[in-house]
Design a protein around this motif. Sequence first.
Motif, PDB file in Angstrom:
ATOM      1  N   ALA A  58       0.824  -1.207   0.000  1.00  0.00           N
ATOM      2  CA  ALA A  58       0.000   0.000   0.000  1.00  0.00           C
ATOM      3  C   ALA A  58       0.861   1.260   0.000  1.00  0.00           C
ATOM      4  O   ALA A  58       0.574   2.233  -0.713  1.00  0.00           O
ATOM      5  N   VAL A  59       1.934   1.252   0.785  1.00  0.00           N
ATOM      6  CA  VAL A  59       2.842   2.400   0.842  1.00  0.00           C
ATOM      7  C   VAL A  59       3.506   2.620  -0.519  1.00  0.00           C
ATOM      8  O   VAL A  59       3.661   3.768  -0.977  1.00  0.00           O
ATOM      9  N   MET A  60       3.879   1.542  -1.182  1.00  0.00           N
ATOM     10  CA  MET A  60       4.497   1.653  -2.508  1.00  0.00           C
ATOM     11  C   MET A  60       3.505   2.183  -3.537  1.00  0.00           C
ATOM     12  O   MET A  60       3.879   2.917  -4.459  1.00  0.00           O
ATOM     13  N   ALA A  61       2.226   1.831  -3.390  1.00  0.00           N
ATOM     14  CA  ALA A  61       1.203   2.373  -4.282  1.00  0.00           C
ATOM     15  C   ALA A  61       1.056   3.876  -4.068  1.00  0.00           C
ATOM     16  O   ALA A  61       0.893   4.648  -5.033  1.00  0.00           O
ATOM     17  N   TYR A  62       1.106   4.301  -2.808  1.00  0.00           N
ATOM     18  CA  TYR A  62       1.029   5.741  -2.510  1.00  0.00           C
ATOM     19  C   TYR A  62       2.233   6.475  -3.099  1.00  0.00           C
ATOM     20  O   TYR A  62       2.095   7.588  -3.641  1.00  0.00           O
ATOM     21  N   ASP A  63       3.399   5.858  -3.003  1.00  0.00           N
ATOM     22  CA  ASP A  63       4.606   6.451  -3.578  1.00  0.00           C
ATOM     23  C   ASP A  63       4.442   6.650  -5.084  1.00  0.00           C
ATOM     24  O   ASP A  63       4.800   7.703  -5.627  1.00  0.00           O
ATOM     25  N   ARG A  64       3.908   5.654  -5.786  1.00  0.00           N
ATOM     26  CA  ARG A  64       3.671   5.771  -7.225  1.00  0.00           C
ATOM     27  C   ARG A  64       2.616   6.836  -7.526  1.00  0.00           C
ATOM     28  O   ARG A  64       2.716   7.556  -8.532  1.00  0.00           O
ATOM     29  N   PHE A  65       1.608   6.937  -6.667  1.00  0.00           N
ATOM     30  CA  PHE A  65       0.576   7.957  -6.842  1.00  0.00           C
ATOM     31  C   PHE A  65       1.176   9.362  -6.781  1.00  0.00           C
ATOM     32  O   PHE A  65       0.894  10.211  -7.636  1.00  0.00           O
ATOM     33  N   VAL A  66       2.017   9.604  -5.794  1.00  0.00           N
ATOM     34  CA  VAL A  66       2.640  10.925  -5.655  1.00  0.00           C
ATOM     35  C   VAL A  66       3.580  11.188  -6.828  1.00  0.00           C
ATOM     36  O   VAL A  66       3.595  12.296  -7.387  1.00  0.00           O
ATOM     37  N   ALA A  67       4.346  10.180  -7.239  1.00  0.00           N
ATOM     38  CA  ALA A  67       5.327  10.351  -8.316  1.00  0.00           C
ATOM     39  C   ALA A  67       4.649  10.676  -9.646  1.00  0.00           C
ATOM     40  O   ALA A  67       5.168  11.484 -10.429  1.00  0.00           O
ATOM     41  N   ILE A  68       3.490  10.080  -9.925  1.00  0.00           N
ATOM     42  CA  ILE A  68       2.833  10.255 -11.222  1.00  0.00           C
ATOM     43  C   ILE A  68       1.823  11.402 -11.207  1.00  0.00           C
ATOM     44  O   ILE A  68       1.738  12.182 -12.168  1.00  0.00           O
ATOM     45  N   CYS A  69       1.085  11.538 -10.116  1.00  0.00           N
ATOM     46  CA  CYS A  69       0.034  12.562 -10.050  1.00  0.00           C
ATOM     47  C   CYS A  69       0.553  13.911  -9.556  1.00  0.00           C
ATOM     48  O   CYS A  69      -0.032  14.944  -9.869  1.00  0.00           O
ATOM     49  N   HIS A  70       1.633  13.909  -8.769  1.00  0.00           N
ATOM     50  CA  HIS A  70       2.197  15.166  -8.252  1.00  0.00           C
ATOM     51  C   HIS A  70       3.718  15.152  -8.422  1.00  0.00           C
ATOM     52  O   HIS A  70       4.464  15.279  -7.435  1.00  0.00           O
ATOM     53  N   PRO A  71       4.209  15.040  -9.649  1.00  0.00           N
ATOM     54  CA  PRO A  71       5.658  14.884  -9.859  1.00  0.00           C
ATOM     55  C   PRO A  71       6.474  16.087  -9.397  1.00  0.00           C
ATOM     56  O   PRO A  71       7.602  15.915  -8.937  1.00  0.00           O
ATOM     57  N   LEU A  72       5.908  17.284  -9.513  1.00  0.00           N
ATOM     58  CA  LEU A  72       6.658  18.477  -9.126  1.00  0.00           C
ATOM     59  C   LEU A  72       6.815  18.596  -7.617  1.00  0.00           C
ATOM     60  O   LEU A  72       7.719  19.298  -7.136  1.00  0.00           O
ATOM     61  N   HIS A  73       5.942  17.935  -6.873  1.00  0.00           N
ATOM     62  CA  HIS A  73       5.999  18.016  -5.404  1.00  0.00           C
ATOM     63  C   HIS A  73       6.493  16.713  -4.780  1.00  0.00           C
ATOM     64  O   HIS A  73       6.395  16.537  -3.566  1.00  0.00           O
ATOM     65  N   TYR A  74       7.011  15.821  -5.627  1.00  0.00           N
ATOM     66  CA  TYR A  74       7.385  14.491  -5.131  1.00  0.00           C
ATOM     67  C   TYR A  74       8.452  14.568  -4.035  1.00  0.00           C
ATOM     68  O   TYR A  74       8.325  13.937  -2.979  1.00  0.00           O
TER      69      TYR A  74
END
Length: 312
Positions: free
Chosen positions: A117-133
């Motif tokens: 689940a944590v890794m899914a959240y990491d991918r969510f932030v990386a793809i949906c909010h790349p500038l704020h990753y």
Amino acid sequence: MSSINQSSVSEFLLLGLSRQPQQQQQLLFLLFLILYLATVLGNLLIILAISTYSHLHTPMYFFLSNLSFVDVCFTSTTVPKVLANYILGNQAISFSGCLTQLYFLCVFGDMDNFLLAVMAYDRFVAICHPLHYTTKMTHQLCALLVVGSWVVANLNCLLHILLMARLSFCGNIIPHFFCDVNPLLKLSCSDTHLNELTLQTEGAVIMITPFVCILISYLHITCAVLRVSSPRGQWKAFSTCGSHLAVVWLFYGTIIAVYFNPSSSHSAGRDMAAAMMYTVVTPMLNPFIYSLRNRDMKGALRKVLTMRFPSK
């Protein structure tokens, strides 16, 4: 004052392999040994590669190294006991040893669940909010997510073990290759209603909540990727999630098949096959899934495998 545990048995007999003909026992022993060695070697290589090369010191690979560590511990909770029992010709495991094995099996299973689940959240932030990753996925947050997962996993499993320890058991033969919840409940001559209720409610929440978080993360990821105009960009975004999705479906599919079906649908053979999938096969496949689809990981593993150490 009476003891909390009124069990009349001091040990259990694990009949996982001994129920098979001698030739099949030898094949199963060899299969367990090969899968275990592949699991340990593959996951340790992942950890070594990530810790050695600084360009892999990112949140995604930090979580992956933790997943590899948990997978090694997860499979080591059951398989070495299976191999030792076969070599020694003794299927016995003490009552305390059985509960200890069940506890660590639960902890590492929960940790697999939380880390996915944590890794899914990491991918969510990386793809949906790349500038704020980099500002969102800080080292402090990553450490907090992992430590918090360990705390919740231990508290959850402690609850189940305490409920199991209060039961009395009228039989000691477990038709499985490790101490699992369902076979133990079937051996109990106490009222197991509270155990089953806790397993189906609190246990289900612990398992389903991360799974729902994964689904929500990938729903947002899919929407974000579909808004990308370039097919090449879409494929690149989806490819970074492919390995994680493969592990998710493999892990949750077998867990749901074993623990969240009506008890009447359970059979010893079916449960043992599914349990072997998520305790032995899945931890072994994870390093291959992540390394074969990841150019950076393949490069790091290639360097690790060809690394030359200075002679003394």
